[in-house]
Design a protein around this motif. Sequence first.
Motif, PDB file in Angstrom:
ATOM      1  N   PHE A  42       5.343 -13.148 -12.602  1.00 55.40           N
ATOM      2  CA  PHE A  42       5.207 -11.943 -13.288  1.00 55.40           C
ATOM      3  C   PHE A  42       4.226 -11.051 -13.193  1.00 55.40           C
ATOM      4  CE2 PHE A  42       4.814  -9.571 -17.485  1.00 55.40           C
ATOM      5  CZ  PHE A  42       5.560  -8.759 -17.283  1.00 55.40           C
ATOM      6  N   GLN A  43       3.207 -11.953 -13.411  1.00 54.79           N
ATOM      7  CA  GLN A  43       1.861 -11.057 -13.265  1.00 54.79           C
ATOM      8  C   GLN A  43       1.726 -10.360 -11.872  1.00 54.79           C
ATOM      9  OE1 GLN A  43      -1.741 -13.664 -13.735  1.00 54.79           O
ATOM     10  NE2 GLN A  43      -2.591 -12.509 -12.465  1.00 54.79           N
ATOM     11  N   ALA A  44       2.088 -11.025 -10.981  1.00 53.39           N
ATOM     12  CA  ALA A  44       1.920 -10.455  -9.641  1.00 53.39           C
ATOM     13  C   ALA A  44       2.841  -9.266  -9.521  1.00 53.39           C
ATOM     14  CB  ALA A  44       2.201 -11.241  -8.562  1.00 53.39           C
ATOM     15  N   ASP A  45       4.069  -9.378  -9.981  1.00 51.34           N
ATOM     16  CA  ASP A  45       5.061  -8.262  -9.732  1.00 51.34           C
ATOM     17  C   ASP A  45       4.711  -7.164 -10.575  1.00 51.34           C
ATOM     18  OD1 ASP A  45       6.507 -10.235  -8.438  1.00 51.34           O
ATOM     19  OD2 ASP A  45       8.123 -10.484 -10.057  1.00 51.34           O
ATOM     20  N   LEU A  46       3.945  -7.121 -11.994  1.00 54.25           N
ATOM     21  CA  LEU A  46       3.626  -6.264 -12.463  1.00 54.25           C
ATOM     22  C   LEU A  46       2.277  -5.461 -12.042  1.00 54.25           C
ATOM     23  CD1 LEU A  46       4.216  -4.665 -14.883  1.00 54.25           C
ATOM     24  CD2 LEU A  46       2.722  -6.220 -16.381  1.00 54.25           C
ATOM     25  N   GLU A  47       1.299  -6.183 -11.305  1.00 51.39           N
ATOM     26  CA  GLU A  47       0.326  -5.633 -10.748  1.00 51.39           C
ATOM     27  C   GLU A  47       0.876  -4.698  -9.512  1.00 51.39           C
ATOM     28  OE1 GLU A  47      -2.898  -9.166 -11.138  1.00 51.39           O
ATOM     29  OE2 GLU A  47      -1.541  -9.222  -9.402  1.00 51.39           O
ATOM     30  N   LYS A  48       2.008  -5.142  -8.788  1.00 50.67           N
ATOM     31  CA  LYS A  48       2.427  -4.536  -7.584  1.00 50.67           C
ATOM     32  C   LYS A  48       3.032  -3.299  -8.239  1.00 50.67           C
ATOM     33  CE  LYS A  48       5.541  -4.700  -3.749  1.00 50.67           C
ATOM     34  NZ  LYS A  48       6.599  -5.306  -2.818  1.00 50.67           N
ATOM     35  N   TYR A  49       3.803  -3.291  -8.871  1.00 52.41           N
ATOM     36  CA  TYR A  49       4.530  -2.033  -9.842  1.00 52.41           C
ATOM     37  C   TYR A  49       3.324  -1.028 -10.442  1.00 52.41           C
ATOM     38  CZ  TYR A  49       7.210   0.559 -13.449  1.00 52.41           C
ATOM     39  OH  TYR A  49       8.001   1.718 -13.930  1.00 52.41           O
ATOM     40  N   LEU A  50       2.539  -1.690 -11.051  1.00 57.16           N
ATOM     41  CA  LEU A  50       1.608  -0.584 -11.822  1.00 57.16           C
ATOM     42  C   LEU A  50       0.422   0.065 -10.952  1.00 57.16           C
ATOM     43  CD1 LEU A  50       0.775  -2.336 -14.934  1.00 57.16           C
ATOM     44  CD2 LEU A  50       2.275  -0.410 -14.974  1.00 57.16           C
ATOM     45  N   ASP A  51       0.277  -0.790  -9.608  1.00 56.65           N
ATOM     46  CA  ASP A  51      -0.511  -0.417  -8.366  1.00 56.65           C
ATOM     47  C   ASP A  51      -1.914  -0.681  -9.115  1.00 56.65           C
ATOM     48  OD1 ASP A  51      -1.854   0.079  -6.132  1.00 56.65           O
ATOM     49  OD2 ASP A  51      -1.620   2.378  -6.368  1.00 56.65           O
ATOM     50  N   VAL A  52      -2.068  -1.765  -9.830  1.00 52.62           N
ATOM     51  CA  VAL A  52      -3.372  -2.190 -10.518  1.00 52.62           C
ATOM     52  C   VAL A  52      -3.860  -3.539  -9.889  1.00 52.62           C
ATOM     53  CG1 VAL A  52      -2.435  -3.250 -12.569  1.00 52.62           C
ATOM     54  CG2 VAL A  52      -4.673  -2.067 -12.807  1.00 52.62           C
ATOM     55  N   LYS A 174      -0.761  10.875  -8.648  1.00 53.69           N
ATOM     56  CA  LYS A 174      -0.420  10.322  -9.752  1.00 53.69           C
ATOM     57  C   LYS A 174      -0.494   8.632 -10.193  1.00 53.69           C
ATOM     58  CE  LYS A 174       4.411  12.794 -10.098  1.00 53.69           C
ATOM     59  NZ  LYS A 174       5.877  12.380 -10.319  1.00 53.69           N
ATOM     60  N   LYS A 175      -0.697   8.359 -11.235  1.00 52.00           N
ATOM     61  CA  LYS A 175      -1.052   7.008 -11.521  1.00 52.00           C
ATOM     62  C   LYS A 175      -0.179   6.640 -12.713  1.00 52.00           C
ATOM     63  CE  LYS A 175      -5.627   6.547  -9.925  1.00 52.00           C
ATOM     64  NZ  LYS A 175      -7.366   6.219 -10.324  1.00 52.00           N
ATOM     65  N   LYS A 176       0.223   5.128 -12.807  1.00 50.04           N
ATOM     66  CA  LYS A 176       0.755   4.638 -14.174  1.00 50.04           C
ATOM     67  C   LYS A 176      -0.205   4.784 -15.139  1.00 50.04           C
ATOM     68  CE  LYS A 176       5.010   3.662 -12.251  1.00 50.04           C
ATOM     69  NZ  LYS A 176       6.176   4.413 -12.523  1.00 50.04           N
ATOM     70  N   VAL A 177       0.274   5.112 -16.348  1.00 52.80           N
ATOM     71  CA  VAL A 177      -0.545   5.114 -17.550  1.00 52.80           C
ATOM     72  C   VAL A 177      -0.806   3.661 -17.694  1.00 52.80           C
ATOM     73  CG1 VAL A 177       0.435   7.132 -18.706  1.00 52.80           C
ATOM     74  CG2 VAL A 177       1.572   5.257 -19.379  1.00 52.80           C
ATOM     75  N   GLY A 178      -1.971   3.209 -18.102  1.00 56.86           N
ATOM     76  CA  GLY A 178      -2.474   2.251 -18.466  1.00 56.86           C
ATOM     77  C   GLY A 178      -3.387   1.509 -17.162  1.00 56.86           C
ATOM     78  N   THR A 179      -3.633   2.430 -15.917  1.00 55.58           N
ATOM     79  CA  THR A 179      -4.379   2.029 -14.838  1.00 55.58           C
ATOM     80  C   THR A 179      -5.588   3.120 -14.514  1.00 55.58           C
ATOM     81  OG1 THR A 179      -2.950   3.400 -13.350  1.00 55.58           O
ATOM     82  CG2 THR A 179      -2.131   1.234 -13.789  1.00 55.58           C
TER      83      THR A 179
END
Length: 375
Positions: A42-52, A174-179
């Motif tokens: 999940f951590q890896a998936d979320l890193e990819k989704y957020l591009d963080v 554009k960036k995801k908020v939180g990044t």
Amino acid sequence: MRKLQMVDLKGQYEKIKEEVNASIQEVLDTNTYINGPLVHQFQADLEKYLDVKHVIPCANGTDALQIAMMGLDLKPGDEVITADFTFAATVEVIALLQLTPVLVDVDMNNMNISLDGIRKAITPKTKAIVPVHLFGRAANMDAIMEIANEHNLYVIEDNAQAIGADYTSKNGSKKKVGTIGHVAATSFFPSKNLGCYGDGGAIFTNDDALAHKIRGIVNHGMYERYHHDVVGVNSRLDSIQAGVLKAKLPHLDAYNKARQEAARKYSEILGENPNIWVPTICESCDCHVFHQYVIRIMNGKRDGLLEHLQAKGIPCAIYYPIPLHSQKAYADSRYKEEDFPVTNQLVKEVIALPMHTELDDEQIKFITDAVLEYV
């Protein structure tokens, strides 16, 4: 008509039941309840989704905020600026760490932290700003980062309500908020746009050294078992919750789109009434993911509307009825009522209507008819 709910988690679950159940069963079959493979996946998936670069899961969103501040080595007495109009967790962790919370007013147009309020609150003791992306709407991160850079301050994004929202900078990127800030915290409380079935949270950062420190903090300050290199806490996302989140993450954009569509329908109907303020919805609508759909009743009938809706079986809520500067735990002689005109008005006018991924047109019509009937 289906029964109205403030958040319809059961309806959402029914559509992804097989995926969620398979993830939970995997944990039960492998007995990897803490720090298991699904947490790392999940951590890896979320890193990819957020591009963080770094996502560090933890036990809940409040811990995420506290750990982010611990990672920045803020010292007792350091001042941290945040919004007066938000949930108490944002200021709670500042006080717990013996930092000095500095509450400022919010902007009437978007209910996010006031830029003028930030500028006026900065002193030589100020070390950080905590913008809250309230109700799912991105705060003005261009301006906040400019202020922070000018005064050499950290920016800690409270992203508990806006995961998946996009922020478009002045240069068009554009960036995801939180990044965008130096570090961010989010919550996976069940009612969030990306929610688990218990408590959960995470910290985001692009700073390698900060991420390394935070990974130690969440696990008793250990990088190697029984070697405690920093003062830490016990705050881990358990594997079952990670499995639920891993199953739901691929649906997050669709969930947010469903919320945006429901918000658009609400606003089209309610926005014609001069006594109702509705949130602005831009064409792309990607800067607001509507964790809550909050309107303002401007003719003094908010409390009466609350009772009217409840009598009709329509769930609704007031976020937040008492500003933080008036809360007993955070009252301070530094604060003057005239410093918070917007917050003091909002607490008398705001009301949140049902908002979730399963809202349908029949429900929205029933809710809006009831609002307009009373207002």
